[in-house]
Design a protein around this motif. Structure first.
Motif, PDB file in Angstrom:
ATOM      1  N   LEU A  12      21.490  34.780  50.282  1.00 49.70           N
ATOM      2  CA  LEU A  12      21.650  35.487  49.022  1.00 49.70           C
ATOM      3  C   LEU A  12      22.959  36.276  49.021  1.00 49.70           C
ATOM      4  O   LEU A  12      23.407  36.753  50.072  1.00 49.70           O
ATOM      5  CB  LEU A  12      20.478  36.449  48.808  1.00 49.70           C
ATOM      6  CG  LEU A  12      19.118  35.807  48.541  1.00 49.70           C
ATOM      7  CD1 LEU A  12      18.020  36.868  48.608  1.00 49.70           C
ATOM      8  CD2 LEU A  12      19.097  35.096  47.190  1.00 49.70           C
ATOM      9  N   ARG A  61      16.132  45.286  46.626  1.00 50.21           N
ATOM     10  CA  ARG A  61      15.833  45.122  45.198  1.00 50.21           C
ATOM     11  C   ARG A  61      14.453  45.699  44.858  1.00 50.21           C
ATOM     12  O   ARG A  61      14.281  46.378  43.835  1.00 50.21           O
ATOM     13  CB  ARG A  61      15.911  43.635  44.854  1.00 50.21           C
ATOM     14  CG  ARG A  61      15.458  43.271  43.464  1.00 50.21           C
ATOM     15  CD  ARG A  61      16.490  43.535  42.388  1.00 50.21           C
ATOM     16  NE  ARG A  61      16.003  42.987  41.128  1.00 50.21           N
ATOM     17  CZ  ARG A  61      16.155  41.710  40.749  1.00 50.21           C
ATOM     18  NH1 ARG A  61      16.803  40.857  41.550  1.00 50.21           N
ATOM     19  NH2 ARG A  61      15.686  41.291  39.597  1.00 50.21           N
ATOM     20  N   ASP A  65      13.777  48.750  42.225  1.00 55.41           N
ATOM     21  CA  ASP A  65      13.064  48.510  40.968  1.00 55.41           C
ATOM     22  C   ASP A  65      11.644  49.067  40.954  1.00 55.41           C
ATOM     23  O   ASP A  65      11.150  49.479  39.897  1.00 55.41           O
ATOM     24  CB  ASP A  65      13.041  47.012  40.666  1.00 55.41           C
ATOM     25  CG  ASP A  65      14.407  46.471  40.279  1.00 55.41           C
ATOM     26  OD1 ASP A  65      15.363  47.280  40.234  1.00 55.41           O
ATOM     27  OD2 ASP A  65      14.540  45.263  40.031  1.00 55.41           O
ATOM     28  N   ASN A 241      22.194  28.701  45.126  1.00 56.89           N
ATOM     29  CA  ASN A 241      22.830  28.978  43.832  1.00 56.89           C
ATOM     30  C   ASN A 241      23.623  27.797  43.292  1.00 56.89           C
ATOM     31  O   ASN A 241      24.222  27.889  42.220  1.00 56.89           O
ATOM     32  CB  ASN A 241      23.703  30.229  43.894  1.00 56.89           C
ATOM     33  CG  ASN A 241      24.911  30.060  44.794  1.00 56.89           C
ATOM     34  OD1 ASN A 241      25.145  28.992  45.359  1.00 56.89           O
ATOM     35  ND2 ASN A 241      25.685  31.125  44.948  1.00 56.89           N
ATOM     36  N   VAL A 247      17.799  29.322  40.986  1.00 50.31           N
ATOM     37  CA  VAL A 247      18.085  30.757  41.012  1.00 50.31           C
ATOM     38  C   VAL A 247      17.266  31.470  39.936  1.00 50.31           C
ATOM     39  O   VAL A 247      16.745  32.564  40.156  1.00 50.31           O
ATOM     40  CB  VAL A 247      19.589  31.017  40.814  1.00 50.31           C
ATOM     41  CG1 VAL A 247      19.870  32.516  40.737  1.00 50.31           C
ATOM     42  CG2 VAL A 247      20.392  30.390  41.946  1.00 50.31           C
ATOM     43  N   GLU A 248      17.126  30.837  38.787  1.00 50.78           N
ATOM     44  CA  GLU A 248      16.330  31.415  37.704  1.00 50.78           C
ATOM     45  C   GLU A 248      14.875  31.588  38.140  1.00 50.78           C
ATOM     46  O   GLU A 248      14.238  32.629  37.870  1.00 50.78           O
ATOM     47  CB  GLU A 248      16.404  30.527  36.467  1.00 50.78           C
ATOM     48  CG  GLU A 248      15.603  31.051  35.288  1.00 50.78           C
ATOM     49  CD  GLU A 248      15.675  30.129  34.081  1.00 50.78           C
ATOM     50  OE1 GLU A 248      14.962  30.395  33.101  1.00 50.78           O
ATOM     51  OE2 GLU A 248      16.446  29.146  34.119  1.00 50.78           O
ATOM     52  N   TYR A 250      13.782  31.774  41.267  1.00 49.76           N
ATOM     53  CA  TYR A 250      13.779  32.813  42.301  1.00 49.76           C
ATOM     54  C   TYR A 250      13.737  34.194  41.654  1.00 49.76           C
ATOM     55  O   TYR A 250      12.942  35.076  42.051  1.00 49.76           O
ATOM     56  CB  TYR A 250      15.028  32.678  43.187  1.00 49.76           C
ATOM     57  CG  TYR A 250      15.448  33.971  43.846  1.00 49.76           C
ATOM     58  CD1 TYR A 250      14.769  34.461  44.957  1.00 49.76           C
ATOM     59  CD2 TYR A 250      16.516  34.721  43.334  1.00 49.76           C
ATOM     60  CE1 TYR A 250      15.147  35.665  45.545  1.00 49.76           C
ATOM     61  CE2 TYR A 250      16.896  35.914  43.919  1.00 49.76           C
ATOM     62  CZ  TYR A 250      16.203  36.387  45.031  1.00 49.76           C
ATOM     63  OH  TYR A 250      16.572  37.575  45.603  1.00 49.76           O
ATOM     64  N   GLU A 251      14.593  34.411  40.657  1.00 50.06           N
ATOM     65  CA  GLU A 251      14.633  35.700  39.972  1.00 50.06           C
ATOM     66  C   GLU A 251      13.307  35.997  39.286  1.00 50.06           C
ATOM     67  O   GLU A 251      12.817  37.122  39.314  1.00 50.06           O
ATOM     68  CB  GLU A 251      15.774  35.721  38.951  1.00 50.06           C
ATOM     69  CG  GLU A 251      17.153  35.851  39.560  1.00 50.06           C
ATOM     70  CD  GLU A 251      17.422  37.245  40.093  1.00 50.06           C
ATOM     71  OE1 GLU A 251      16.648  38.174  39.766  1.00 50.06           O
ATOM     72  OE2 GLU A 251      18.398  37.413  40.844  1.00 50.06           O
ATOM     73  N   LYS A 252      12.722  34.975  38.682  1.00 48.04           N
ATOM     74  CA  LYS A 252      11.441  35.174  38.002  1.00 48.04           C
ATOM     75  C   LYS A 252      10.358  35.549  39.009  1.00 48.04           C
ATOM     76  O   LYS A 252       9.541  36.446  38.757  1.00 48.04           O
ATOM     77  CB  LYS A 252      11.038  33.910  37.242  1.00 48.04           C
ATOM     78  CG  LYS A 252       9.784  34.075  36.391  1.00 48.04           C
ATOM     79  CD  LYS A 252       9.486  32.842  35.579  1.00 48.04           C
ATOM     80  CE  LYS A 252       8.315  33.073  34.628  1.00 48.04           C
ATOM     81  NZ  LYS A 252       7.109  33.596  35.290  1.00 48.04           N
ATOM     82  N   LEU A 254      10.775  37.048  41.880  1.00 45.91           N
ATOM     83  CA  LEU A 254      11.020  38.405  42.347  1.00 45.91           C
ATOM     84  C   LEU A 254      10.617  39.426  41.284  1.00 45.91           C
ATOM     85  O   LEU A 254      10.013  40.465  41.599  1.00 45.91           O
ATOM     86  CB  LEU A 254      12.493  38.569  42.724  1.00 45.91           C
ATOM     87  CG  LEU A 254      12.899  39.918  43.310  1.00 45.91           C
ATOM     88  CD1 LEU A 254      12.001  40.329  44.469  1.00 45.91           C
ATOM     89  CD2 LEU A 254      14.364  39.882  43.749  1.00 45.91           C
ATOM     90  N   GLU A 255      10.915  39.126  40.028  1.00 46.36           N
ATOM     91  CA  GLU A 255      10.505  40.026  38.946  1.00 46.36           C
ATOM     92  C   GLU A 255       8.985  40.106  38.845  1.00 46.36           C
ATOM     93  O   GLU A 255       8.421  41.185  38.611  1.00 46.36           O
ATOM     94  CB  GLU A 255      11.105  39.541  37.623  1.00 46.36           C
ATOM     95  CG  GLU A 255      12.613  39.750  37.519  1.00 46.36           C
ATOM     96  CD  GLU A 255      13.218  39.050  36.314  1.00 46.36           C
ATOM     97  OE1 GLU A 255      12.445  38.456  35.529  1.00 46.36           O
ATOM     98  OE2 GLU A 255      14.454  39.098  36.167  1.00 46.36           O
TER      99      GLU A 255
END
Length: 265
Positions: A12, A61, A65, A241, A247-248, A250-252, A254-255
């Motif tokens: 990352l 992160r 958050d 990436n 990546v999208e 992965y971000e989802k 994590l969110e």
């Protein structure tokens, strides 16, 4: 407890902002963004352990958050199962491991066998017991959550049957037993790839069915299963990436993990 996808990944971007704490068995620590917060999250790594900075980036992160302290214990005692230089790049869901991939994996994986033996579940769980004992002795947390990836996902399932944590996130776990799912007694969220040799659709559905039966029997816990299309084992902690869609996802994931801790911790 491994497959060709377990050694694939991408580092990352960014640099960790936390530090290694010698007094906590060499764990990585990153403080929360909310002063005086009495919650903490423990991140259980994949087989690469602390040398792969991804776990630290993710921990940073979550700390920012969610607002709470995050710890990444060195439950491999400085000797992760898979060395960092063995990492390959990940594939998308439609790119399956071939017979040749498996042959190469088995051949190259022979040197890792001692690592699996010295980091078998009973040994890792004992190390975690020592780590949680230190947290209880030296900190004043009122609630502790855990998130585990791959090897750490299976570890999180076992941990969820103890009194050490109050909630867990289980991300594309290594092999586990349904008896262990039935023993879970804290809220749990599952991060499920589209393709996973360990968490295939049948295993995923059986795990959800077990938790549903517990709930219907009146002794269930809150749970969620999140599915991420186009992904394979490892995407939630080692995305490439080169593929924006990975990546999208992965971000989802994590969110969703952050959202779960905000709701249950």
């Amino acid at each position: 407890m491994s497959c060709p996808k377990c050694v694939e990944g991408y580092e990352l971007p960014g640099e960790p902002v936390g530090s290694i704490q010698a007094d906590f068995l060499g764990a990585y620590f990153t403080p929360g963004s909310v002063s005086g917060d009495k919650r903490a999250v423990v991140l259980l790594t994949d087989a690469f352990g602390l040398p792969l900075k991804n776990c630290k980036i993710i921990a940073d992160r979550i700390a920012k958050d969610v607002g709470c302290d995050v710890w990444v214990p060195d439950y491999f005692a400085g000797r992760p199962i898979i060395p960092l230089d063995a990492m390959n790049m990940p594939d998308k869901a439609e790119q399956r491991a071939t017979v040749l991939d498996w042959i190469k994996f088995v051949f190259n994986g022979i040197p890792a066998i001692p690592g699996f033996i010295r980091n078998r579940a009973s040994v890792v769980d004992a190390r975690l017991e020592s780590f949680f004992a230190l947290l209880k002795e030296k900190e004043t947390y009122e609630k502790i959550g855990a998130v585990g990836y791959c090897f750490g996902g299976a570890t999180a399932i076992r941990l969820a049957s103890t009194d050490s944590v109050n909630t867990v996130v289980i991300a594309h776990p290594a092999p586990f037993k349904m008896d262990q799912v039935r023993a879970i007694k804290v809220p749990c969220a599952w991060v499920c790839p589209e393709v996973d040799i360990f968490l295939g659709s049948e295993v995923r559905n059986n795990a959800e069915a077990e938790l549903a039966r517990k709930k219907e029997a009146g002794n269930g816990i809150e749970y969620e299963f999140h599915d991420y299309p186009g992904t394979q084992h490892g995407f939630a902690c080692r995305p490439n990436n080169k593929y924006p869609e990975l990546v999208e996802q992965y971000e989802k994931a994590l969110e969703d993990t952050i959202g779960w801790f905000k709701k249950t911790l």
